[in-house]
Design a protein around this motif. Structure first.
Motif, PDB file in Angstrom:
ATOM      1  N   ALA A 179       0.823  -1.207   0.000  1.00  0.00           N
ATOM      2  CA  ALA A 179       0.000   0.000   0.000  1.00  0.00           C
ATOM      3  C   ALA A 179       0.857   1.257   0.000  1.00  0.00           C
ATOM      4  O   ALA A 179       0.545   2.243  -0.671  1.00  0.00           O
ATOM      5  CB  ALA A 179      -0.918  -0.003   1.220  1.00  0.00           C
ATOM      6  N   GLN A 180       1.972   1.224   0.765  1.00  0.00           N
ATOM      7  CA  GLN A 180       2.848   2.390   0.813  1.00  0.00           C
ATOM      8  C   GLN A 180       3.495   2.641  -0.547  1.00  0.00           C
ATOM      9  O   GLN A 180       3.574   3.789  -1.008  1.00  0.00           O
ATOM     10  CB  GLN A 180       3.939   2.158   1.875  1.00  0.00           C
ATOM     11  N   LYS A 181       3.921   1.548  -1.200  1.00  0.00           N
ATOM     12  CA  LYS A 181       4.516   1.703  -2.531  1.00  0.00           C
ATOM     13  C   LYS A 181       3.499   2.252  -3.523  1.00  0.00           C
ATOM     14  O   LYS A 181       3.809   3.123  -4.334  1.00  0.00           O
ATOM     15  CB  LYS A 181       5.045   0.337  -3.019  1.00  0.00           C
ATOM     16  N   LYS A 182       2.263   1.700  -3.467  1.00  0.00           N
ATOM     17  CA  LYS A 182       1.214   2.165  -4.378  1.00  0.00           C
ATOM     18  C   LYS A 182       0.899   3.643  -4.123  1.00  0.00           C
ATOM     19  O   LYS A 182       0.702   4.423  -5.061  1.00  0.00           O
ATOM     20  CB  LYS A 182      -0.044   1.322  -4.151  1.00  0.00           C
ATOM     21  N   LYS A 183       0.896   4.017  -2.846  1.00  0.00           N
ATOM     22  CA  LYS A 183       0.598   5.402  -2.494  1.00  0.00           C
ATOM     23  C   LYS A 183       1.670   6.341  -3.049  1.00  0.00           C
ATOM     24  O   LYS A 183       1.364   7.408  -3.595  1.00  0.00           O
ATOM     25  CB  LYS A 183       0.531   5.520  -0.973  1.00  0.00           C
ATOM     26  N   GLU A 184       2.951   5.926  -2.942  1.00  0.00           N
ATOM     27  CA  GLU A 184       4.040   6.749  -3.452  1.00  0.00           C
ATOM     28  C   GLU A 184       3.986   6.857  -4.979  1.00  0.00           C
ATOM     29  O   GLU A 184       4.210   7.930  -5.552  1.00  0.00           O
ATOM     30  CB  GLU A 184       5.376   6.158  -3.007  1.00  0.00           C
ATOM     31  N   MET A 185       3.679   5.725  -5.621  1.00  0.00           N
ATOM     32  CA  MET A 185       3.578   5.735  -7.085  1.00  0.00           C
ATOM     33  C   MET A 185       2.427   6.627  -7.550  1.00  0.00           C
ATOM     34  O   MET A 185       2.557   7.380  -8.520  1.00  0.00           O
ATOM     35  CB  MET A 185       3.385   4.300  -7.602  1.00  0.00           C
ATOM     36  N   ASP A 186       1.297   6.547  -6.830  1.00  0.00           N
ATOM     37  CA  ASP A 186       0.149   7.395  -7.183  1.00  0.00           C
ATOM     38  C   ASP A 186       0.497   8.868  -7.007  1.00  0.00           C
ATOM     39  O   ASP A 186       0.103   9.723  -7.818  1.00  0.00           O
ATOM     40  CB  ASP A 186      -1.055   7.039  -6.310  1.00  0.00           C
ATOM     41  N   LYS A 187       1.231   9.157  -5.932  1.00  0.00           N
ATOM     42  CA  LYS A 187       1.622  10.539  -5.677  1.00  0.00           C
ATOM     43  C   LYS A 187       2.547  11.060  -6.771  1.00  0.00           C
ATOM     44  O   LYS A 187       2.392  12.190  -7.272  1.00  0.00           O
ATOM     45  CB  LYS A 187       2.322  10.638  -4.320  1.00  0.00           C
ATOM     46  N   MET A 188       3.523  10.220  -7.187  1.00  0.00           N
ATOM     47  CA  MET A 188       4.445  10.607  -8.257  1.00  0.00           C
ATOM     48  C   MET A 188       3.697  10.832  -9.562  1.00  0.00           C
ATOM     49  O   MET A 188       3.998  11.771 -10.314  1.00  0.00           O
ATOM     50  CB  MET A 188       5.519   9.517  -8.423  1.00  0.00           C
ATOM     51  N   GLN A 189       2.714   9.965  -9.830  1.00  0.00           N
ATOM     52  CA  GLN A 189       1.950  10.099 -11.071  1.00  0.00           C
ATOM     53  C   GLN A 189       1.141  11.390 -11.064  1.00  0.00           C
ATOM     54  O   GLN A 189       1.030  12.079 -12.091  1.00  0.00           O
ATOM     55  CB  GLN A 189       1.014   8.890 -11.237  1.00  0.00           C
ATOM     56  N   ARG A 190       0.541  11.715  -9.876  1.00  0.00           N
ATOM     57  CA  ARG A 190      -0.220  12.959  -9.793  1.00  0.00           C
ATOM     58  C   ARG A 190       0.673  14.185  -9.997  1.00  0.00           C
ATOM     59  O   ARG A 190       0.282  15.148 -10.661  1.00  0.00           O
ATOM     60  CB  ARG A 190      -0.929  13.043  -8.430  1.00  0.00           C
ATOM     61  N   GLU A 191       1.887  14.143  -9.435  1.00  0.00           N
ATOM     62  CA  GLU A 191       2.835  15.246  -9.619  1.00  0.00           C
ATOM     63  C   GLU A 191       3.236  15.374 -11.090  1.00  0.00           C
ATOM     64  O   GLU A 191       3.337  16.470 -11.640  1.00  0.00           O
ATOM     65  CB  GLU A 191       4.084  15.012  -8.753  1.00  0.00           C
ATOM     66  N   LYS A 192       3.456  14.196 -11.703  1.00  0.00           N
ATOM     67  CA  LYS A 192       3.832  14.189 -13.116  1.00  0.00           C
ATOM     68  C   LYS A 192       2.713  14.769 -13.984  1.00  0.00           C
ATOM     69  O   LYS A 192       2.952  15.574 -14.890  1.00  0.00           O
ATOM     70  CB  LYS A 192       4.144  12.747 -13.550  1.00  0.00           C
ATOM     71  N   ASP A 193       1.459  14.363 -13.671  1.00  0.00           N
ATOM     72  CA  ASP A 193       0.321  14.892 -14.421  1.00  0.00           C
ATOM     73  C   ASP A 193       0.169  16.402 -14.200  1.00  0.00           C
ATOM     74  O   ASP A 193      -0.172  17.153 -15.123  1.00  0.00           O
ATOM     75  CB  ASP A 193      -0.964  14.180 -13.983  1.00  0.00           C
ATOM     76  N   LYS A 194       0.420  16.819 -12.966  1.00  0.00           N
ATOM     77  CA  LYS A 194       0.305  18.243 -12.645  1.00  0.00           C
ATOM     78  C   LYS A 194       1.329  19.071 -13.419  1.00  0.00           C
ATOM     79  O   LYS A 194       1.004  20.125 -13.981  1.00  0.00           O
ATOM     80  CB  LYS A 194       0.500  18.434 -11.137  1.00  0.00           C
ATOM     81  N   LEU A 195       2.589  18.562 -13.470  1.00  0.00           N
ATOM     82  CA  LEU A 195       3.642  19.267 -14.209  1.00  0.00           C
ATOM     83  C   LEU A 195       3.321  19.314 -15.703  1.00  0.00           C
ATOM     84  O   LEU A 195       3.547  20.318 -16.371  1.00  0.00           O
ATOM     85  CB  LEU A 195       4.992  18.578 -13.960  1.00  0.00           C
ATOM     86  N   ALA A 196       2.814  18.193 -16.227  1.00  0.00           N
ATOM     87  CA  ALA A 196       2.482  18.145 -17.649  1.00  0.00           C
ATOM     88  C   ALA A 196       1.361  19.138 -17.968  1.00  0.00           C
ATOM     89  O   ALA A 196       1.373  19.807 -19.009  1.00  0.00           O
ATOM     90  CB  ALA A 196       2.068  16.731 -18.031  1.00  0.00           C
ATOM     91  N   LYS A 197       0.388  19.228 -17.060  1.00  0.00           N
ATOM     92  CA  LYS A 197      -0.714  20.166 -17.252  1.00  0.00           C
ATOM     93  C   LYS A 197      -0.216  21.614 -17.243  1.00  0.00           C
ATOM     94  O   LYS A 197      -0.625  22.439 -18.062  1.00  0.00           O
ATOM     95  CB  LYS A 197      -1.750  19.945 -16.156  1.00  0.00           C
ATOM     96  N   GLN A 198       0.687  21.888 -16.278  1.00  0.00           N
ATOM     97  CA  GLN A 198       1.252  23.233 -16.199  1.00  0.00           C
ATOM     98  C   GLN A 198       2.070  23.560 -17.453  1.00  0.00           C
ATOM     99  O   GLN A 198       2.029  24.683 -17.967  1.00  0.00           O
ATOM    100  CB  GLN A 198       2.125  23.360 -14.952  1.00  0.00           C
ATOM    101  N   ASP A 199       2.804  22.565 -17.950  1.00  0.00           N
ATOM    102  CA  ASP A 199       3.620  22.769 -19.149  1.00  0.00           C
ATOM    103  C   ASP A 199       2.734  23.087 -20.355  1.00  0.00           C
ATOM    104  O   ASP A 199       3.046  23.963 -21.163  1.00  0.00           O
ATOM    105  CB  ASP A 199       4.454  21.503 -19.407  1.00  0.00           C
TER     106      ASP A 199
END
Length: 215
Positions: A179-199
């Motif tokens: 669960a901790q690994k999945k949570k970290e991966m989800d968080k990284m994906q959300r950050e990545k999506d956020k950066l892509a949206k900002q770009d």
């Protein structure tokens, strides 16, 4: 209140359906949530731990209510499981008591039979008229068909409790890690999506400004 793992089936079914309705990965987070409910002592500790898990998926306005709902369902299922276990234990105790009484009866009957046989042999020896036929009759002394040694009560002792507990503990630890690994991966994906949206927004802004300058 924590129900034994073996009796958690009713709650697990409900939890899986609830996680599906919330679009939360039941395979990863279901076992993790179950482990939290079994390990944390107070309802407040359970609620804090559940909010930490579900905050990444649920709105801030609803996460507290859903956590309380999960804890309420857990308490109700645990109460029913505990009541069923008490009833089963009472039945096992009644069977064990019955077997013990039957074993005592068999032992007493055997003692009486042996004592009666010895008296007969002594009497026959006194008058010196023991015959082969009488010896055969004594050898065929009837015995009871109900032979329940008192040690059979050990059948009701569960010798695998520690092994089961260790396996369940390992499962909970593995579920927590997953669960901790999945949570970290989800968080990284959300950050990545956020950066892509900002770009994309920056590029669109530059393109718009460039078009305005051409006019």
């Amino acid at each position: 209140m924590a129900a034994p793992v073996a009796d958690a089936g009713e709650f697990v079914g409900w939890l899986n359906d609830r996680l599906d309705s919330l679009e939360v990965d039941r395979e990863v987070y279901g076992a993790y949530i179950l482990g939290v409910l079994q390990e944390e002592e107070s309802d407040e500790e359970k609620e804090d731990a559940l909010q930490e898990i579900l905050a990444a998926f649920l709105d801030e306005d609803t996460v507290a209510d859903i956590c309380k709902q999960i804890i309420k369902q857990w308490i109700e299922c645990s109460s029913r499981a505990a009541a069923k276990k008490d009833a089963d234990d009472a039945e096992v105790q009644a069977i064990a008591s019955m077997i013990e009484k039957q074993a005592q009866i068999v032992v007493k009957q055997k003692e009486v039979s042996e004592e009666s046989k010895k008296r007969k042999e002594a009497l026959l020896a006194q008058y010196a008229n023991v015959t082969d036929e009488e010896d055969e009759a004594e050898a065929e002394e009837p015995s009871s068909g109900n032979n329940f040694p008192a040690s059979d009560k050990s059948l009701f002792k569960n010798t695998n409790v520690e092994e089961v507990f260790n396996r369940q503990k390992q499962k909970r630890e593995q579920a927590r890690e997953d669960a901790q690994k999945k949570k970290e991966m989800d968080k990284m994906q959300r950050e990545k999506d956020k950066l892509a949206k900002q770009d994309r927004k920056e590029k669109e802004k530059k393109r718009t400004q460039k078009g305005e300058r051409k006019r």
